[in-house]
Every structure is written in C-alpha cells, then in structure tokens.
Enzyme design. Structure first.
Site, PDB file in Angstrom:
ATOM      1  CE1 TYR A  27      -0.533  -5.361  -1.457  1.00 15.46           C
ATOM      2  CE2 TYR A  27       1.414  -5.151  -2.857  1.00 15.46           C
ATOM      3  CZ  TYR A  27       0.833  -5.518  -1.654  1.00 15.46           C
ATOM      4  OH  TYR A  27       1.613  -6.035  -0.651  1.00 15.46           O
ATOM      5  CB  SER A 109       9.324  -8.059   2.159  1.00 14.67           C
ATOM      6  OG  SER A 109       8.110  -8.568   2.648  1.00 14.67           O
ATOM      7  CE1 TYR A 132       4.577  -8.141   8.708  1.00 10.49           C
ATOM      8  CE2 TYR A 132       5.253  -9.621   6.935  1.00 10.49           C
ATOM      9  CZ  TYR A 132       4.778  -8.389   7.357  1.00 10.49           C
ATOM     10  OH  TYR A 132       4.517  -7.409   6.431  1.00 10.49           O
ATOM     11  CB  THR A 158       6.883  -5.588  10.313  1.00 15.79           C
ATOM     12  OG1 THR A 158       7.918  -5.275   9.381  1.00 15.79           O
ATOM     13  CG2 THR A 158       5.700  -4.679  10.062  1.00 15.79           C
ATOM     14  NE  ARG A 167      -2.847  -2.499   3.367  1.00 17.29           N
ATOM     15  CZ  ARG A 167      -1.803  -3.309   3.399  1.00 17.29           C
ATOM     16  NH1 ARG A 167      -1.438  -3.959   2.308  1.00 17.29           N
ATOM     17  NH2 ARG A 167      -1.110  -3.467   4.510  1.00 17.29           N
ATOM     18  CE  LYS A 254       8.818  -0.910   7.413  1.00 20.81           C
ATOM     19  NZ  LYS A 254       7.422  -1.295   7.177  1.00 20.81           N
ATOM     20  CG  HIS A 278       2.912  -1.171   6.997  1.00 20.16           C
ATOM     21  ND1 HIS A 278       3.465  -2.152   7.776  1.00 20.16           N
ATOM     22  CD2 HIS A 278       2.811  -1.723   5.766  1.00 20.16           C
ATOM     23  CE1 HIS A 278       3.676  -3.241   7.058  1.00 20.16           C
ATOM     24  NE2 HIS A 278       3.292  -3.003   5.825  1.00 20.16           N
ATOM     25  NE  ARG A 281       0.967  -1.150   1.660  1.00 18.53           N
ATOM     26  CZ  ARG A 281       0.582  -1.255   0.404  1.00 18.53           C
ATOM     27  NH1 ARG A 281       0.335  -0.174  -0.297  1.00 18.53           N
ATOM     28  NH2 ARG A 281       0.458  -2.427  -0.173  1.00 18.53           N
ATOM     29  NE  ARG A 333       1.850   3.927  -1.320  1.00 12.38           N
ATOM     30  CZ  ARG A 333       1.693   3.926   0.013  1.00 12.38           C
ATOM     31  NH1 ARG A 333       2.549   4.554   0.789  1.00 12.38           N
ATOM     32  NH2 ARG A 333       0.671   3.282   0.544  1.00 12.38           N
TER      33      ARG A 333
HETATM   34  C1  FMN Z   1       3.345  -2.147  -1.941  1.00 11.88           C
HETATM   35  C2  FMN Z   1       3.917  -2.087  -0.569  1.00 11.88           C
HETATM   36  C3  FMN Z   1       4.295  -3.266   0.077  1.00 11.88           C
HETATM   37  C4  FMN Z   1       4.844  -3.219   1.367  1.00 11.88           C
HETATM   38  N1  FMN Z   1       5.256  -4.386   1.955  1.00 11.88           N
HETATM   39  C5  FMN Z   1       5.802  -4.356   3.202  1.00 11.88           C
HETATM   40  C6  FMN Z   1       6.254  -5.557   3.826  1.00 11.88           C
HETATM   41  O1  FMN Z   1       6.188  -6.640   3.260  1.00 11.88           O
HETATM   42  N2  FMN Z   1       6.765  -5.472   5.090  1.00 11.88           N
HETATM   43  C7  FMN Z   1       6.865  -4.265   5.751  1.00 11.88           C
HETATM   44  O2  FMN Z   1       7.324  -4.234   6.893  1.00 11.88           O
HETATM   45  N3  FMN Z   1       6.469  -3.106   5.153  1.00 11.88           N
HETATM   46  C8  FMN Z   1       5.945  -3.123   3.908  1.00 11.88           C
HETATM   47  N4  FMN Z   1       5.544  -1.952   3.320  1.00 11.88           N
HETATM   48  C9  FMN Z   1       5.766  -0.664   4.026  1.00 11.88           C
HETATM   49  C10 FMN Z   1       7.121  -0.037   3.646  1.00 11.88           C
HETATM   50  O3  FMN Z   1       8.205  -0.777   4.126  1.00 11.88           O
HETATM   51  C11 FMN Z   1       7.228   1.391   4.200  1.00 11.88           C
HETATM   52  O4  FMN Z   1       7.024   1.364   5.590  1.00 11.88           O
HETATM   53  C12 FMN Z   1       6.244   2.361   3.552  1.00 11.88           C
HETATM   54  O5  FMN Z   1       6.060   2.064   2.194  1.00 11.88           O
HETATM   55  C13 FMN Z   1       6.718   3.796   3.704  1.00 11.88           C
HETATM   56  O6  FMN Z   1       5.786   4.675   3.161  1.00 11.88           O
HETATM   57  P1  FMN Z   1       5.926   5.313   1.692  1.00 11.88           P
HETATM   58  O7  FMN Z   1       5.511   4.252   0.716  1.00 11.88           O
HETATM   59  O8  FMN Z   1       4.992   6.476   1.730  1.00 11.88           O
HETATM   60  O9  FMN Z   1       7.369   5.703   1.513  1.00 11.88           O
HETATM   61  C14 FMN Z   1       4.985  -1.975   2.033  1.00 11.88           C
HETATM   62  C15 FMN Z   1       4.619  -0.800   1.379  1.00 11.88           C
HETATM   63  C16 FMN Z   1       4.089  -0.840   0.093  1.00 11.88           C
HETATM   64  C17 FMN Z   1       3.721   0.454  -0.584  1.00 11.88           C
END
Ligand code: FMN
Length: 381
Positions: A27, A109, A132, A158, A167, A254, A278, A281, A333
């Site tokens: 995940y 978040s 959101y 976001t 995914r 964002k 994101h 993702r 990450r």
């Molecule tokens: C496991 C996971 C959960 C995430 N959950 C959210 C979230 O709830 N809301 C959001 O705006 N971005 C979320 N993101 C995106 C991050 O805020 C960020 O934009 C992204 O991880 C940046 O890329 P990187 O992981 O390569 O640094 C999530 C990313 C990951 C990996």
C-alpha cells in the site's frame, strides 16, 4: 537489520519491508497502473546536475525557509499521508514529534489515525490539515471550522484525487479499510506475527478526522465508499474560491500541475500550491513535479508559494528543487518507511539524515543560505 544500519531511503525501505505484512508494505510502496510516474518522480532529479561554487565562506549554514507564512528550520516537511497507525502503532504521533524536533511542518490527513486537535496540543511546529471536498457543503464548512478551532496554520485541499487511482498491488492483496484480504493477503499477515501483536495490543484503529462526521465505525463505510459516495467529483474553481474566502488564511492546493491551474489558484486567493502527482498514486503517465517546476515558478512564483513533492530521497534532490525556485519540498515515503521500520526514532533518524545531507550539500555548493541557490547552479542533460 537494525535502525543503526539505515543510512538512506533504500535502507529504511528494506527495513520496513521486513517489518510490515506484504499488503501494508505494498500500500505504501505501490502506485497507479504501471507505476511509471512513480519511478519517474525520483529519476527526474537525475536528469539535472548541480554546478557548485567554491571559496564562498560557508562556515555557518542557514537552511531555514519561510513558506505560506510559516518559518521552517529546514526546507523539507512531512507531507500528509493516510492511515499511519497501520504502519506503526505510534502513527502520526511519531511523525509530528519528529517534525517538531527538527523544527519543521507536518501534515495531518483527513484519513489520519490521530486527531488533529491532539497533535496541535502536543506540538507547536506548523501543522497542515489536508482535506477533501465533500458533496455535503455543510460538512466542508464544519471541517474547516474544526481545523480553525484546533489552531491549524495551513489548509491544504487535495485536488488530484477526484477519483481513486488504479492501484493494482492493492487489488491483488485485497488491501482496503476495513480489511478485506484475499487468501494470499491473509497469509502475508500470518507471516508477520510481531506486527500483528503490536497492532492488536495498542490503541484501536480510528479515523478521528472523519468519524465525527461520517459513520466509519464497524465497517459501515469503507474508504473506497468514502471516496465514491462522499466526495464531490463536480468540485469546481468557484467551490474552492468560496472555501478560500471562508478560511481567510493560509490555503494551498495540493496536486496542481498545469500553468493554467497555477494561475487560477493565484486568482482565487490561494497562498500556496503543491506541485504533486500524489507520489504516482493517481494519474499514471502524469509528469514529475520536478520536471514541471520551472514552468510553474516562471508563471506564478512571484505571486504564490510554489512547493513540490514526489520522489525525494536525498538532500541533493531538495537542493535541485530549491534552485529551480521551489519554496519548500514535501516528503512522503521518505518518512513513511522509517516510521514503519522503527516508529519515532526511525522518522527522527531519517529527518536527521536529510538535514545533514542538505547542510553538507549547501556547503559543497558554496551556499550559506537557501536564497543563494539559483538556476545558475543547475544544468539539465
Ligand atoms: C501511503 C501513502 C498515503 C498517502 N495519503 C495521502 C493522503 O491521505 N492525502 C494526500 O493528499 N496525499 C497522500 N499521499 C501523498 C503524499 O502526501 C505525497 O504527495 C507523496 O507521497 C509524495 O511522493 P513520495 O512518496 O514519492 O515522496 C499519500 C502517499 C502515500 C505513499
């Protein structure tokens, strides 16, 4: 493998992989479709080289920045991410405490597992609330009011998740909240009894940003239903303009990637934008934020704070983004693997490592403050 063996992103990732049940690791680690954008996010930094200057007197280095009115002791912050309690029982508490130790901002978040109020009370480092846009406009107003009462400094809407990304790793394992694991997914959990013991002997999993407003309890509402049934795919610039006005404080979007959208963000009164896909993702095949950065900074950088995230693994990645004109850089990450690997000490070690890398990089670049970094210091291949 121990925390002391972790010196970089890849080490933390390997340690997290050993600790976490496969579906949870996937995940975090996974992305949309063929994960092309996810891979490009980090690769994009390698198409650009640093050109250092020497003999500039770098005895003291000041790496602080001011972004959206917040002073950060270093130019990176912890971007908001969902479900942290699943990765380690300390969840958001560990991330917020580590961010506070390094004097930087952290995001909470909407799908966070610790309440924004609790985190606000524990630490006085700047806090972002990521949210959101819901179909129910009253709910949007109530959530903003709640964030205001808690003392949140920055609202972050976001805008790249109007529908969920595809995914496929999660489809294979059956990862969802509440858990609906496939047989193979269940087997992966059985292989990590230490994680299960840790999870079951600590505080119950909750989504406190939502459970006051949405019935998430007892599996009544899954996260995927939350996205499809509660969020509003008709969200428009007029809707967001109203929210910006209502908040009348620091407000950023964002997931902006185009110049046209960046300009509109300025027009509706946003104080920041985060260039982001994101973490790859959502829309696979979309451009890396770093590749898009110069274009956006040139168009709006004098009127709004431009921030970026995606693929950041090294202090030199941060220096490249700042040289192009980003005001700060988000980590995802990069801190999640250390959280999964070792909780708060893990996140602290990772933030400490990137701080050291930024400081060393600035000295080797001949810069004693962030404003000395410029495009003169970069060449693209
Ligand atoms: C496991 C996971 C959960 C995430 N959950 C959210 C979230 O709830 N809301 C959001 O705006 N971005 C979320 N993101 C995106 C991050 O805020 C960020 O934009 C992204 O991880 C940046 O890329 P990187 O992981 O390569 O640094 C999530 C990313 C990951 C990996």
């Amino acid at each position: 493998m121990r925390l002391g063996d972790c010196h970089n992103f890849h080490d933390f990732r390997a340690m997290a992989k050993r600790r976490l049940p496969g579906p949870i690791f996937d995940y975090i680690d996974g992305a949309a479709d063929d994960e092309v954008t996810h891979r490009r996010n980090s690769e994009s930094f390698e198409r650009c080289d640093l050109v250092p200057n020497v003999l500039r007197g770098v005895g003291q280095v000041d790496m602080s920045v001011t972004v959206m009115g917040q002073r950060l002791a270093m130019p990176v912050y912890c971007s908001p991410t969902a479900l942290q309690r699943l990765f380690h029982h300390e969840g958001e508490r560990a991330v917020a405490a580590a961010a506070a130790k390094y004097g930087t901002m952290f995001g909470v978040s909407s799908l966070g597992t610790t309440s924004l109020e609790e985190l606000r009370k524990r630490h006085d480092t700047p806090q972002v609330y990521q949210f959101y846009f819901h179909r129910d406009r009253g709910l949007n107003r109530a959530m903003m009011q709640r964030a205001r009462e808690a003392g949140v400094e920055v609202m972050m809407l976001t805008v790249d998740s109007i529908t969920g990304g595809n995914r496929e790793r999660d489809l294979r394992t059956g990862f969802s909240i509440p858990f609906k694991l496939t047989l193979a997914g269940m087997l992966q959990f059985a292989l990590k009894p230490a994680w299960a013991l840790n999870y079951l002997t600590h505080e119950r999993f909750r989504l406190p940003q939502l459970d006051q407003h949405v019935d998430m309890g007892g599996g009544a509402m899954s996260i995927s239903r939350y996205f499809t049934e509660m969020l509003d795919p008709t969200m428009s610039w007029d809707d967001v303009a109203e929210m910006v006005k209502l908040w009348s404080g620091q407000f950023c979007l964002k997931g902006v990637m185009s110049v046209a959208d960046a300009r509109r963000a300025v027009d509706i009164g946003c104080t920041g934008i985060v260039l982001s896909n994101h973490g790859g993702r959502q829309l696979d095949g979309s451009r890396a934020a770093f590749d898009q950065l110069a274009e956006i900074v040139d168009a709006v950088g004098d009127r709004i704070d431009v921030i970026m995230d995606g693929g950041v693994q090294r202090g030199t990645h941060v220096l490249k983004a700042l040289s192009l004109g980003a005001k700060a850089v988000g980590l995802g990450r990069y801190y999640l693997y250390p959280l999964a690997a070792a909780g708060q000490p893990g996140v602290e070690r990772a933030l400490g490592a990137i701080r050291t890398e930024i400081e060393r990089g600035m000295k080797l670049m001949g810069c004693s403050s962030i404003d000395q970094l410029s495009r003169e210091n970069l060449r693209f291949r």
